[in-house]
Scaffold this motif. Sequence first.
Motif, PDB file in Angstrom:
ATOM      1  N   PHE A  56      51.222  81.526  57.714  1.00 39.97           N
ATOM      2  CA  PHE A  56      52.176  80.553  58.257  1.00 39.97           C
ATOM      3  C   PHE A  56      52.151  79.227  57.479  1.00 39.97           C
ATOM      4  O   PHE A  56      52.277  78.144  58.063  1.00 39.97           O
ATOM      5  N   GLU A  57      52.020  79.331  56.163  1.00 39.33           N
ATOM      6  CA  GLU A  57      51.990  78.134  55.324  1.00 39.33           C
ATOM      7  C   GLU A  57      53.378  77.661  54.914  1.00 39.33           C
ATOM      8  O   GLU A  57      53.521  76.533  54.424  1.00 39.33           O
ATOM      9  N   THR A  58      54.388  78.508  55.095  1.00 43.07           N
ATOM     10  CA  THR A  58      55.750  78.101  54.768  1.00 43.07           C
ATOM     11  C   THR A  58      56.678  78.428  55.925  1.00 43.07           C
ATOM     12  O   THR A  58      56.468  79.424  56.632  1.00 43.07           O
ATOM     13  N   PRO A  59      57.681  77.631  56.136  1.00 43.73           N
ATOM     14  CA  PRO A  59      57.897  76.365  55.421  1.00 43.73           C
ATOM     15  C   PRO A  59      56.877  75.315  55.849  1.00 43.73           C
ATOM     16  O   PRO A  59      56.311  75.398  56.935  1.00 43.73           O
ATOM     17  N   ALA A  60      56.652  74.345  55.005  1.00 46.30           N
ATOM     18  CA  ALA A  60      55.698  73.295  55.337  1.00 46.30           C
ATOM     19  C   ALA A  60      56.268  72.390  56.427  1.00 46.30           C
ATOM     20  O   ALA A  60      57.449  72.053  56.419  1.00 46.30           O
ATOM     21  N   VAL A  61      55.405  72.007  57.363  1.00 48.10           N
ATOM     22  CA  VAL A  61      55.786  71.000  58.352  1.00 48.10           C
ATOM     23  C   VAL A  61      55.833  69.651  57.643  1.00 48.10           C
ATOM     24  O   VAL A  61      54.833  69.211  57.072  1.00 48.10           O
ATOM     25  N   PRO A  62      56.958  68.995  57.617  1.00 45.49           N
ATOM     26  CA  PRO A  62      57.062  67.759  56.840  1.00 45.49           C
ATOM     27  C   PRO A  62      56.258  66.620  57.471  1.00 45.49           C
ATOM     28  O   PRO A  62      56.320  66.395  58.677  1.00 45.49           O
ATOM     29  N   ALA A  63      55.506  65.916  56.642  1.00 43.69           N
ATOM     30  CA  ALA A  63      54.767  64.743  57.121  1.00 43.69           C
ATOM     31  C   ALA A  63      55.763  63.653  57.496  1.00 43.69           C
ATOM     32  O   ALA A  63      56.827  63.527  56.865  1.00 43.69           O
ATOM     33  N   PRO A  64      55.472  62.855  58.505  1.00 45.68           N
ATOM     34  CA  PRO A  64      54.231  62.842  59.296  1.00 45.68           C
ATOM     35  C   PRO A  64      54.297  63.693  60.549  1.00 45.68           C
ATOM     36  O   PRO A  64      53.433  63.553  61.425  1.00 45.68           O
ATOM     37  N   SER A  65      55.274  64.573  60.674  1.00 53.05           N
ATOM     38  CA  SER A  65      55.396  65.410  61.866  1.00 53.05           C
ATOM     39  C   SER A  65      54.151  66.265  62.055  1.00 53.05           C
ATOM     40  O   SER A  65      53.507  66.679  61.081  1.00 53.05           O
ATOM     41  N   LEU A  66      53.824  66.515  63.299  1.00 54.10           N
ATOM     42  CA  LEU A  66      52.668  67.346  63.626  1.00 54.10           C
ATOM     43  C   LEU A  66      53.036  68.817  63.740  1.00 54.10           C
ATOM     44  O   LEU A  66      52.185  69.682  63.525  1.00 54.10           O
ATOM     45  N   PHE A  67      54.275  69.093  64.059  1.00 48.50           N
ATOM     46  CA  PHE A  67      54.733  70.473  64.196  1.00 48.50           C
ATOM     47  C   PHE A  67      56.241  70.508  64.052  1.00 48.50           C
ATOM     48  O   PHE A  67      56.917  69.479  64.155  1.00 48.50           O
ATOM     49  N   THR A  68      56.762  71.719  63.825  1.00 52.35           N
ATOM     50  CA  THR A  68      58.203  71.943  63.808  1.00 52.35           C
ATOM     51  C   THR A  68      58.523  73.060  64.785  1.00 52.35           C
ATOM     52  O   THR A  68      57.869  74.108  64.765  1.00 52.35           O
ATOM     53  N   THR A  69      59.493  72.836  65.649  1.00 53.33           N
ATOM     54  CA  THR A  69      59.888  73.837  66.630  1.00 53.33           C
ATOM     55  C   THR A  69      61.020  74.697  66.080  1.00 53.33           C
ATOM     56  O   THR A  69      61.983  74.177  65.510  1.00 53.33           O
ATOM     57  N   TYR A  70      60.882  76.006  66.251  1.00 54.25           N
ATOM     58  CA  TYR A  70      61.915  76.968  65.846  1.00 54.25           C
ATOM     59  C   TYR A  70      62.381  77.726  67.085  1.00 54.25           C
ATOM     60  O   TYR A  70      61.573  78.318  67.806  1.00 54.25           O
ATOM     61  N   LEU A  71      63.667  77.704  67.314  1.00 53.67           N
ATOM     62  CA  LEU A  71      64.238  78.410  68.453  1.00 53.67           C
ATOM     63  C   LEU A  71      64.360  79.894  68.165  1.00 53.67           C
ATOM     64  O   LEU A  71      64.403  80.325  67.002  1.00 53.67           O
ATOM     65  N   GLY A  72      64.412  80.702  69.240  1.00 55.73           N
ATOM     66  CA  GLY A  72      64.649  82.125  69.080  1.00 55.73           C
ATOM     67  C   GLY A  72      65.910  82.369  68.279  1.00 55.73           C
ATOM     68  O   GLY A  72      66.933  81.713  68.524  1.00 55.73           O
ATOM     69  N   GLY A  73      65.831  83.261  67.309  1.00 57.59           N
ATOM     70  CA  GLY A  73      66.964  83.523  66.429  1.00 57.59           C
ATOM     71  C   GLY A  73      66.857  82.814  65.099  1.00 57.59           C
ATOM     72  O   GLY A  73      67.558  83.182  64.153  1.00 57.59           O
ATOM     73  N   GLN A  74      66.001  81.789  65.006  1.00 55.76           N
ATOM     74  CA  GLN A  74      65.791  81.113  63.728  1.00 55.76           C
ATOM     75  C   GLN A  74      64.666  81.779  62.944  1.00 55.76           C
ATOM     76  O   GLN A  74      63.731  82.329  63.521  1.00 55.76           O
ATOM     77  N   ALA A  75      64.761  81.713  61.628  1.00 62.94           N
ATOM     78  CA  ALA A  75      63.704  82.245  60.760  1.00 62.94           C
ATOM     79  C   ALA A  75      62.585  81.232  60.642  1.00 62.94           C
ATOM     80  O   ALA A  75      62.816  80.032  60.510  1.00 62.94           O
ATOM     81  N   VAL A  76      61.350  81.733  60.684  1.00 61.42           N
ATOM     82  CA  VAL A  76      60.155  80.920  60.445  1.00 61.42           C
ATOM     83  C   VAL A  76      59.555  81.444  59.145  1.00 61.42           C
ATOM     84  O   VAL A  76      58.677  82.302  59.140  1.00 61.42           O
ATOM     85  N   GLY A  77      60.045  80.966  58.016  1.00 63.22           N
ATOM     86  CA  GLY A  77      59.677  81.575  56.741  1.00 63.22           C
ATOM     87  C   GLY A  77      60.132  83.024  56.739  1.00 63.22           C
ATOM     88  O   GLY A  77      61.294  83.327  57.060  1.00 63.22           O
ATOM     89  N   PRO A  78      59.223  83.969  56.410  1.00 62.10           N
ATOM     90  CA  PRO A  78      59.601  85.384  56.386  1.00 62.10           C
ATOM     91  C   PRO A  78      59.610  86.043  57.758  1.00 62.10           C
ATOM     92  O   PRO A  78      59.920  87.219  57.876  1.00 62.10           O
ATOM     93  N   TRP A  79      59.273  85.302  58.793  1.00 65.03           N
ATOM     94  CA  TRP A  79      59.243  85.839  60.155  1.00 65.03           C
ATOM     95  C   TRP A  79      60.554  85.530  60.872  1.00 65.03           C
ATOM     96  O   TRP A  79      61.142  84.459  60.688  1.00 65.03           O
TER      97      TRP A  79
END
Length: 218
Positions: A56-79
């Motif tokens: 889960f190293e990509t995509p990178a969470v952009p600084a200074p954010s602590l996390f990025t939320t992905y909704l159902g239906g969105q791609a989380v890198g290759p997932w």
Amino acid sequence: MLPLRLSAAALPAAALLLAAASTAASAHTHDTKTHDASTHDTKAHTTVPDIAGGGFETPAVPAPSLFTTYLGGQAVGPWAGGGNSVDLTSDRLWDAAEGSQSLDLNGSTSGSVSQEISTHPLTSYVVSFELAGNPAWAPALKTGELRVDGVPVKTFSFDVTGHGFRNMGYTRQTAVFTNLLKSSVTLTFASTSPGLGGPVIDDVRVRSCLLVLCPPVS
């Protein structure tokens, strides 16, 4: 995430020959590093080359954010994301099991991630991953499932009591499934916990093995 949300039996001889013939380069593909297949018993195991983004190293969470939320239906890198949402989390918030990012399977509430992998017929596969839980939110016991083509092959749970952002307490989890005739299957990690904080996973690996030589799985 945080209380203050931020933006964001033996096989026939033919089957044994088939499985023994399968070869690959690495047990786990990473954006920044690759696990050496020599760390496994190569007499008992072969490796699967096409699990991608298991750290889960990509995509990178952009600084200074602590996390990025992905909704159902969105791609989380290759997932492929499913359910409500998931949070891709930086080690600026809590420690990863390896690398600098991990995945909370609950964003606003329970979510999932899935990936299709290639498989060989008459071959068993060992899936392993690191498991912890988001310590910021109740309930303390985080639960989830590993599914293969939608069918649960392992239920997992983690109690966050006594753990924190710099003491996550990751434990290695394993599961085995057997593929008969399919050329590919879909792996899904899904939360079965409610609320904002769920099970946290990292360092997903998949390797193939001969059924008679697969390690025992508790």
